[in-house]
Design an enzyme around this catalytic site. Structure first.
Site, mmCIF file in Angstrom:
data_model
loop_
_atom_site.group_PDB
_atom_site.id
_atom_site.type_symbol
_atom_site.label_atom_id
_atom_site.label_comp_id
_atom_site.label_asym_id
_atom_site.label_seq_id
_atom_site.Cartn_x
_atom_site.Cartn_y
_atom_site.Cartn_z
ATOM 1 N N GLY A 163 18.634 39.125 67.284
ATOM 2 C CA GLY A 163 18.724 38.321 66.150
ATOM 3 C C GLY A 163 18.664 37.005 66.132
ATOM 4 O O GLY A 163 18.572 36.180 66.651
ATOM 5 N N GLU A 164 17.901 36.321 64.938
ATOM 6 C CA GLU A 164 17.554 35.318 64.716
ATOM 7 C C GLU A 164 17.621 34.583 63.663
ATOM 8 O O GLU A 164 17.843 35.125 62.763
ATOM 9 C CB GLU A 164 16.692 34.420 64.928
ATOM 10 C CG GLU A 164 16.301 33.783 65.542
ATOM 11 C CD GLU A 164 15.285 33.047 66.868
ATOM 12 O OE1 GLU A 164 14.522 32.053 67.024
ATOM 13 O OE2 GLU A 164 14.242 33.523 66.813
ATOM 14 N N GLY A 172 19.074 30.985 60.555
ATOM 15 C CA GLY A 172 19.047 29.643 60.284
ATOM 16 C C GLY A 172 20.181 28.853 61.172
ATOM 17 O O GLY A 172 20.225 27.851 61.181
ATOM 18 N N PHE A 173 21.104 29.412 61.438
ATOM 19 C CA PHE A 173 22.377 28.445 62.398
ATOM 20 C C PHE A 173 22.144 28.501 63.933
ATOM 21 O O PHE A 173 22.856 28.396 64.552
ATOM 22 C CB PHE A 173 23.255 28.892 62.179
ATOM 23 C CG PHE A 173 23.649 28.068 60.516
ATOM 24 C CD1 PHE A 173 23.657 27.513 60.228
ATOM 25 C CD2 PHE A 173 24.188 29.702 59.608
ATOM 26 C CE1 PHE A 173 23.480 26.831 58.674
ATOM 27 C CE2 PHE A 173 23.763 28.959 58.514
ATOM 28 C CZ PHE A 173 24.173 27.753 57.720
ATOM 29 N N ARG A 193 20.965 31.752 67.225
ATOM 30 C CA ARG A 193 19.889 33.077 67.843
ATOM 31 C C ARG A 193 21.192 33.924 67.870
ATOM 32 O O ARG A 193 22.595 33.418 68.653
ATOM 33 C CB ARG A 193 19.435 32.984 69.089
ATOM 34 C CG ARG A 193 17.642 32.027 69.038
ATOM 35 C CD ARG A 193 16.811 32.013 69.866
ATOM 36 N NE ARG A 193 15.504 31.366 69.108
ATOM 37 C CZ ARG A 193 14.904 30.989 70.042
ATOM 38 N NH1 ARG A 193 15.440 30.633 71.643
ATOM 39 N NH2 ARG A 193 13.786 30.691 69.766
ATOM 40 N N VAL A 194 20.957 34.882 68.492
ATOM 41 C CA VAL A 194 22.154 35.898 69.083
ATOM 42 C C VAL A 194 21.768 37.050 69.593
ATOM 43 O O VAL A 194 20.188 37.445 69.867
ATOM 44 C CB VAL A 194 22.723 37.764 67.373
ATOM 45 C CG1 VAL A 194 23.860 37.944 68.100
ATOM 46 C CG2 VAL A 194 22.845 35.826 66.817
ATOM 47 N N LYS A 207 26.544 34.844 69.622
ATOM 48 C CA LYS A 207 25.791 33.635 69.085
ATOM 49 C C LYS A 207 25.943 31.801 69.049
ATOM 50 O O LYS A 207 26.416 31.482 69.440
ATOM 51 C CB LYS A 207 26.211 33.918 68.292
ATOM 52 C CG LYS A 207 25.853 32.929 66.325
ATOM 53 C CD LYS A 207 25.516 33.793 65.388
ATOM 54 C CE LYS A 207 27.030 32.677 64.621
ATOM 55 N NZ LYS A 207 27.329 32.936 62.484
ATOM 56 N N ASP A 245 28.743 34.430 51.606
ATOM 57 C CA ASP A 245 27.144 34.304 51.919
ATOM 58 C C ASP A 245 27.573 36.428 51.809
ATOM 59 O O ASP A 245 26.942 36.399 53.415
ATOM 60 C CB ASP A 245 27.449 33.180 52.859
ATOM 61 C CG ASP A 245 25.340 32.826 53.485
ATOM 62 O OD1 ASP A 245 24.832 33.482 52.737
ATOM 63 O OD2 ASP A 245 25.763 33.177 54.875
#
Length: 352
Positions: free
Chosen positions: A78-79, A81-82, A84-85, A100, A198
């Protein structure tokens, strides 16, 4: 339409509340510091956390590099705004983890990191993701979570493909109920309350049984205490999910989260993104498209996700849309408490 008037439960004691507001003072202090001082300040605060019997482990950058095969792209899951995972496995441990790696550019990543570590070290609930550990070595800011086998709700609901089986109605209601329980813990068990800020499909992670857990607490905010009904803050979050009063004035309450829940719940019912520029102009904004349909019961069936192929109880659809409509009211005080939503979803699930 479904009525909330009989749904006034007590807040469930389903997790461990935290009651030490002084512990969270470093988050407020961040705004007072220059960029160079902030980095040192964050490192010092994280080091203090490690000495306060926090259950999360402290990892070295080498530990996490080995766990992810040097942050290999093949392990990227996953990627955002804060950062990459990556999927990984810590040496000597059986369970897989999600690693992360936050974007190292600027203060925002530092603040997100500190807020997330502090929040998830203090908050514990079956519907919140578990923080395994963290790394704050040098300029690295890395968070390590339990690995959630089925990814995010967004993966299964909005990033669909012909070969991917759509979520059934029952699973959607199960996910909605679990996510609401997570918010209920933040709003009504945690002391002081926490505003998640969020709530969106990509932040709802699903385990092997499709039980949901809220993740990504970098934007979470300590809620109002005492007589104050709201807190004022810079508007942050994802466009489309923010409550209208928060987006326009920066005034934040737990009812702001309830609005965001309504947005995601409507996405779950309809299979539509809250903002979809690939649709006709009159259907690009999900809330604007749905508002007139909420008023006409004869059109409720047109709002159900076509991928469900009509496989859902009609009564359940009506009740679900009523819950969504209540959460999405423009007037914040008119929205239900999240505990009311939890109870309504319990009734709805019981009808399956």
């Amino acid at each position: 339409m479904f009525c909330f008037s009989c749904c006034m439960p007590q807040a469930k004691e389903t997790g461990k509340p935290f009651q030490d507001t002084k512990t969270l003072a470093p988050i407020a202090n961040l705004s007072l510091k220059t960029d160079s001082v902030r980095q040192r300040y964050v490192a010092e605060e994280i080091e203090k956390l490690g000495k306060n019997n926090i259950s999360a482990e402290i990892f070295t950058f080498h530990d996490l590099s080995v766990a992810t095969n040097s942050f290999n792209a093949d392990n990227l899951v996953g990627e955002g705004g804060f950062g990459r995972v990556y999927k990984g496995r810590i040496q000597g441990k059986i369970e897989e983890v999600a690693v992360k790696q936050l974007d190292r550019n600027g203060f925002q990543g530092n603040r997100e990191f500190l807020v997330e570590v502090m929040m998830l070290s203090l908050l514990h609930h079956q519907n919140l993701v578990n923080l395994v550990g963290y790394c704050s070595e040098g300029d690295q800011r890395i968070l390590v979570y339990e690995y959630m086998l089925n990814g995010s709700l967004e993966d299964h609901l909005l990033n669909t493909s012909p070969e991917k089986k759509p979520l059934s109605w029952n699973v959607r209601m199960k996910v909605a109920h679990g996510a609401a329980l997570g918010l209920e813990y933040l709003h009504e068990t945690a002391s002081p309350p926490v505003i998640y800020r969020d709530f969106k499909a990509s932040n709802i992670l699903l385990d092997a049984n499709f039980d949901p857990k809220l993740s990504d607490f970098g934007l979470a905010k300590i809620g109002p205490a005492g007589e104050r009904p709201q807190v004022s803050t810079r508007v942050m979050g994802t466009y489309g999910y923010c409550a209208p009063e928060y987006a326009s004035t920066g005034q934040l309450t737990t009812k702001s989260d309830v609005y965001s829940f309504g947005v995601v719940f409507l996405e779950m019912i309809t299979g539509r993104r809250v903002i979809d520029n690939n649709r006709p102009s009159e259907e690009e904004n999900l809330i604007e498209w749905a508002q007139p349909l909420f008023k006409d019961k004869k059109k409720f069936h047109t709002m159900a996700d076509p991928l469900l192929e009509g496989v859902y109880p009609e009564k359940s659809l009506y009740q679900a849309l009523a819950i969504a409509a209540m959460c999405l009211q423009e007037d914040a005080p008119s929205r239900p408490l999240i505990s009311d939503v939890v109870t309504a979803l319990e009734f709805l699930s019981a009808d399956q």
